[in-house]
Design a protein around this motif. Sequence first.
Motif, PDB file in Angstrom:
ATOM      1  N   PHE A  35       0.849  -1.196   0.000  1.00  0.00           N
ATOM      2  CA  PHE A  35       0.000   0.000   0.000  1.00  0.00           C
ATOM      3  C   PHE A  35       0.885   1.247   0.000  1.00  0.00           C
ATOM      4  CE2 PHE A  35      -2.025   3.478   2.245  1.00  0.00           C
ATOM      5  CZ  PHE A  35      -3.261   3.570   1.623  1.00  0.00           C
ATOM      6  N   GLY A  47       0.950   3.298  -3.345  1.00  0.00           N
ATOM      7  CA  GLY A  47       0.306   4.578  -3.058  1.00  0.00           C
ATOM      8  C   GLY A  47       1.260   5.757  -3.118  1.00  0.00           C
ATOM      9  N   LEU A  72      -7.352   3.281  -3.004  1.00  0.00           N
ATOM     10  CA  LEU A  72      -6.532   2.601  -2.007  1.00  0.00           C
ATOM     11  C   LEU A  72      -6.878   3.052  -0.595  1.00  0.00           C
ATOM     12  CD1 LEU A  72      -3.025   2.675  -3.771  1.00  0.00           C
ATOM     13  CD2 LEU A  72      -4.479   0.670  -3.390  1.00  0.00           C
ATOM     14  N   ARG A  73      -7.074   4.342  -0.450  1.00  0.00           N
ATOM     15  CA  ARG A  73      -7.377   4.882   0.876  1.00  0.00           C
ATOM     16  C   ARG A  73      -8.759   4.474   1.364  1.00  0.00           C
ATOM     17  NH1 ARG A  73      -5.041  11.068  -0.051  1.00  0.00           N
ATOM     18  NH2 ARG A  73      -2.827  10.563   0.278  1.00  0.00           N
ATOM     19  N   VAL A 114      -7.110  -3.599  -2.633  1.00  0.00           N
ATOM     20  CA  VAL A 114      -5.768  -3.944  -2.164  1.00  0.00           C
ATOM     21  C   VAL A 114      -4.823  -3.929  -3.362  1.00  0.00           C
ATOM     22  CG1 VAL A 114      -6.515  -5.290  -0.187  1.00  0.00           C
ATOM     23  CG2 VAL A 114      -6.312  -6.393  -2.409  1.00  0.00           C
ATOM     24  N   VAL A 172      -4.776  -3.081  -8.677  1.00  0.00           N
ATOM     25  CA  VAL A 172      -5.624  -3.236  -7.496  1.00  0.00           C
ATOM     26  C   VAL A 172      -6.684  -4.291  -7.743  1.00  0.00           C
ATOM     27  CG1 VAL A 172      -5.282  -0.894  -6.614  1.00  0.00           C
ATOM     28  CG2 VAL A 172      -7.117  -1.331  -8.265  1.00  0.00           C
ATOM     29  N   ARG A 185     -11.015  -5.915  -2.203  1.00  0.00           N
ATOM     30  CA  ARG A 185     -10.639  -6.592  -0.965  1.00  0.00           C
ATOM     31  C   ARG A 185     -11.553  -7.769  -0.665  1.00  0.00           C
ATOM     32  NH1 ARG A 185      -7.414  -5.223   3.188  1.00  0.00           N
ATOM     33  NH2 ARG A 185      -7.097  -3.132   2.323  1.00  0.00           N
TER      34      ARG A 185
END
Length: 223
Positions: free
Chosen positions: A156, A160, A173-174, A179, A202, A205
């Motif tokens: 991350f 990121g 992502l935030r 993930v 990504v 999740r």
Amino acid sequence: MTNPYDGGYPAYQPGPNPYDGAPPALGRPAYDGLSIAALVCSLSCCAAPVGIGLGIAGVIRTGGGRRSGRWAAVTGIVVGVVVLLAGIGFLVFAGIMGSRTVWEDEATAGQCIDIDFLDDPIKASCGDPHAGEVIWAGRFDHDLVALYDDDDVTWFDFCGGLPGLDQTYLDALRSGDYVPRVEIDAFDEDEPERGDAFFCYVERRDGEKITGRLRDLTGTTGT
């Protein structure tokens, strides 16, 4: 005085040797070398066509019992055909898989991907449900190698913190709903070097498929 042992028995005369003088024609025919070579060559993928040809020649040469080894010639033909077909099938399969694979030095941000049974990323249509989306693609420089090698940095943090990362992907992502994953074109993926190609993508999740594209391809993510 006469010798009682003289003249009591006739002199020994050797009889004919039953093992001498066997006609050569009655011996076992010699093995055919081409037939044996056919069997050996047919076991190799590259030499399978040669094995098939030698096997056909071996069948002809062993016809009528002139030479032994007909079984090797026939086996060489059968095995050679099977190995040749398997080799062609593998090449076709490898070609198809290669054309579908998302290579690290060809990936682009916004590209939609799926994951095949070998756990490799493959091309997917963004209009269909897909496993992930590329958010950044480029190559390692000195700073990115140092960042990746930092034991305290997570994927991350790494993905990121990539330069030029589109805000849409950073927000994704935030949010915690996605993930990041990293694909690296390096001899040792744990120790990439400067110039090695890689991309971040990504996944959801919850393991569900992504529907649509997170952002349009006209963005400037990556270098």
